[in-house]
Design a protein around this motif. Sequence first.
Motif, PDB file in Angstrom:
ATOM      1  N   ARG A 104      76.282 -14.292  28.548  1.00  0.00           N
ATOM      2  CA  ARG A 104      75.280 -14.220  27.498  1.00  0.00           C
ATOM      3  C   ARG A 104      73.948 -14.264  28.436  1.00  0.00           C
ATOM      4  N   GLU A 105      73.023 -13.086  28.229  1.00  0.00           N
ATOM      5  CA  GLU A 105      71.731 -13.111  29.046  1.00  0.00           C
ATOM      6  C   GLU A 105      70.675 -13.298  28.135  1.00  0.00           C
ATOM      7  N   ALA A 106      69.918 -14.434  28.093  1.00  0.00           N
ATOM      8  CA  ALA A 106      68.790 -14.652  27.500  1.00  0.00           C
ATOM      9  C   ALA A 106      67.785 -13.876  27.695  1.00  0.00           C
ATOM     10  N   LEU A 107      66.965 -13.568  26.601  1.00  0.00           N
ATOM     11  CA  LEU A 107      65.666 -12.796  26.760  1.00  0.00           C
ATOM     12  C   LEU A 107      64.679 -13.361  27.498  1.00  0.00           C
ATOM     13  N   THR A 108      63.973 -12.362  28.431  1.00  0.00           N
ATOM     14  CA  THR A 108      63.152 -12.830  29.519  1.00  0.00           C
ATOM     15  C   THR A 108      61.677 -12.922  28.678  1.00  0.00           C
ATOM     16  N   ASP A 109      60.925 -13.494  29.161  1.00  0.00           N
ATOM     17  CA  ASP A 109      59.336 -13.710  28.509  1.00  0.00           C
ATOM     18  C   ASP A 109      58.656 -12.465  28.333  1.00  0.00           C
ATOM     19  N   ALA A 110      59.235 -11.442  29.388  1.00  0.00           N
ATOM     20  CA  ALA A 110      58.649  -9.906  29.124  1.00  0.00           C
ATOM     21  C   ALA A 110      59.248  -9.289  27.997  1.00  0.00           C
ATOM     22  N   ALA A 115      58.352  -7.725  22.124  1.00  0.00           N
ATOM     23  CA  ALA A 115      58.608  -7.867  21.041  1.00  0.00           C
ATOM     24  C   ALA A 115      57.901  -8.288  19.691  1.00  0.00           C
ATOM     25  N   TRP A 116      57.145  -9.403  20.022  1.00  0.00           N
ATOM     26  CA  TRP A 116      55.916 -10.200  19.518  1.00  0.00           C
ATOM     27  C   TRP A 116      54.810  -9.203  19.129  1.00  0.00           C
ATOM     28  N   ARG A 117      54.553  -8.623  20.459  1.00  0.00           N
ATOM     29  CA  ARG A 117      53.447  -7.468  20.206  1.00  0.00           C
ATOM     30  C   ARG A 117      53.741  -6.312  18.955  1.00  0.00           C
ATOM     31  N   ALA A 118      55.110  -6.049  19.171  1.00  0.00           N
ATOM     32  CA  ALA A 118      55.619  -4.767  18.103  1.00  0.00           C
ATOM     33  C   ALA A 118      55.639  -5.238  16.852  1.00  0.00           C
ATOM     34  N   LEU A 119      55.758  -6.666  16.656  1.00  0.00           N
ATOM     35  CA  LEU A 119      55.658  -7.200  15.355  1.00  0.00           C
ATOM     36  C   LEU A 119      54.195  -7.456  14.661  1.00  0.00           C
ATOM     37  N   GLU A 120      53.364  -7.635  15.808  1.00  0.00           N
ATOM     38  CA  GLU A 120      51.991  -7.739  15.377  1.00  0.00           C
ATOM     39  C   GLU A 120      51.604  -6.361  14.774  1.00  0.00           C
ATOM     40  N   LEU A 121      51.867  -5.211  15.824  1.00  0.00           N
ATOM     41  CA  LEU A 121      51.433  -3.867  15.358  1.00  0.00           C
ATOM     42  C   LEU A 121      52.099  -3.470  13.827  1.00  0.00           C
ATOM     43  N   GLU A 122      53.211  -4.353  13.533  1.00  0.00           N
ATOM     44  CA  GLU A 122      53.743  -4.009  12.135  1.00  0.00           C
ATOM     45  C   GLU A 122      53.239  -4.817  10.933  1.00  0.00           C
ATOM     46  N   GLY A 123      52.140  -5.465  11.458  1.00  0.00           N
ATOM     47  CA  GLY A 123      51.316  -6.378  10.431  1.00  0.00           C
ATOM     48  C   GLY A 123      51.461  -7.444  10.159  1.00  0.00           C
ATOM     49  N   VAL A 156      53.972 -10.615  34.280  1.00  0.00           N
ATOM     50  CA  VAL A 156      55.341 -11.071  33.641  1.00  0.00           C
ATOM     51  C   VAL A 156      56.414 -10.034  34.045  1.00  0.00           C
ATOM     52  N   THR A 157      56.117  -8.796  33.635  1.00  0.00           N
ATOM     53  CA  THR A 157      57.197  -7.994  33.803  1.00  0.00           C
ATOM     54  C   THR A 157      57.504  -7.379  35.267  1.00  0.00           C
ATOM     55  N   GLU A 158      56.508  -7.417  36.015  1.00  0.00           N
ATOM     56  CA  GLU A 158      56.816  -6.973  37.474  1.00  0.00           C
ATOM     57  C   GLU A 158      56.634  -8.027  38.770  1.00  0.00           C
ATOM     58  N   GLY A 159      56.069  -9.124  38.249  1.00  0.00           N
ATOM     59  CA  GLY A 159      55.647 -10.304  39.254  1.00  0.00           C
ATOM     60  C   GLY A 159      56.644 -11.231  38.830  1.00  0.00           C
ATOM     61  N   GLY A 160      57.247 -11.329  37.872  1.00  0.00           N
ATOM     62  CA  GLY A 160      58.066 -12.331  37.456  1.00  0.00           C
ATOM     63  C   GLY A 160      57.476 -13.794  37.159  1.00  0.00           C
ATOM     64  N   LEU A 161      56.393 -13.813  36.567  1.00  0.00           N
ATOM     65  CA  LEU A 161      55.526 -14.918  36.310  1.00  0.00           C
ATOM     66  C   LEU A 161      56.002 -15.378  35.108  1.00  0.00           C
TER      67      LEU A 161
END
Length: 457
Positions: A104-110, A115-123, A156-161
């Motif tokens: 089971r692979e947990a979701l990354t912060d990226a 996903a949160w950004r996509a939800l925000e765009l959905e209103g 986050v996505t490239e630097g791994g922060l």
Amino acid sequence: MTITTTPTETVEHIDPRTLIVETNVRTTAPLDPGFLDSIRQVGVLTPLLAWRDQDGGVHVRAGQRRTLAAREAGITTVPVYVVDAGDGDTARRIVEQLIENDQREALTDADRIQAWRALELEGLSATTIATRTGTTRDRVKTGLAVAQSTTATDAVTEGGLTLDQAAILLEFDGDTDTVAELTEVATTDPGYFPVAVERARQDRVAREAKEKVEQEEAAKGHRILDERPSDYHTAPYRVRMLRTADDEPVDPDTIQGKPGVAVYVATYYGGEARAEYYLDDPTALGLTVREEAGYGVGGTQSGPMTDEQKAERKELIANNREWDAAEAVRREWLAQFLARKTAPKDAQAVIAEALTAARWKIADGLTRGSGTAKVLLGIDSQDYGDQIAEYLTAHPNRAVHVTLAVLLGGIEQNTSRNTWRAPSADTAWYLRTLQGWGYTLCPVERIAAMLPENTVE
């Protein structure tokens, strides 16, 4: 409802209270608030893996947390994938549970911030996103702020922060050099990241104060010096070493706007910036150079600094700046540490050591009351009265925490830049104690702690 897949495999919706949870390789099944909230909001989305015994009982092989959370959340039915199995093959059960948990692979912060950004765009608002996903509102807001910044998102996505590290970078958005330096620290030496951030903040305050004073001096027609002159016996001459015709010290106000005035702006602890005035030709203004042997930096420098002296001074300044930053980080960490419900296991031994080996450091705090101890306990130090005693009366169960705050606060308030310059056994013990509790010592603190460089404890 039953969905038939094969003669022996079905997907059924079953009351979680009737399910039997098998022995699991996962020895604990923590139900954190976020997980429970998500189950309450959307139920169990992924079917449990189970098998049915001869009496009709359904045994959960994979999905014990989902089962227990559904019960806790009051969910009436959960999807269950019922397969042909039994309780006789223990090896198969263990293998399947290991695979189900390990793979089971947990979701990354990226993944999350996108996903949160996509939800925000959905209103959806940050509050709604938090509620529906079982996440804290502050964390969602942090993630959405990061998603708005290309620099932070790339970190986050490239630097791994981590999300928290990337959020801090937002403070320095537009400062490419600082962002690059902090990103490198976060990836190569994460334990030093808090000190590096605090140092960057203090440097920014000092830099802005310095630039402000330089602009004010430049507006007067004064020449701005990039470095402080190291030879006090050649031009430009520092005004402090000049004398009037009456052999009186020169008032800097009397040379403002005059020809040949140069200024070096020095910064000090707390971000204060001060102008130091120099003159190219004192005689043109009727002034003379005060000729005294040994006048200069530290009272002994009579000529220009050597390269070795410059290197030593550079190291001194760098370590002082690091100590200032570390002090703020260390005290914040200690305050959070003492805010925990449980005191450290070695608290009594630390208290005894502080009262004996480090008694000289804590004496001032014990006799006059430690302002630092108040900060560590979250007490408003501006109030009058014996706030620490009042705090103890209100929180009798935190007696050990209060004692630690008073003793360690007494030591802490007696630390300074001189602590690393002249390490002492009692302060070294104190810093090593914090390290044992989980605090990461930065290089200059390691010097004060009398620890060898680059040693992994």
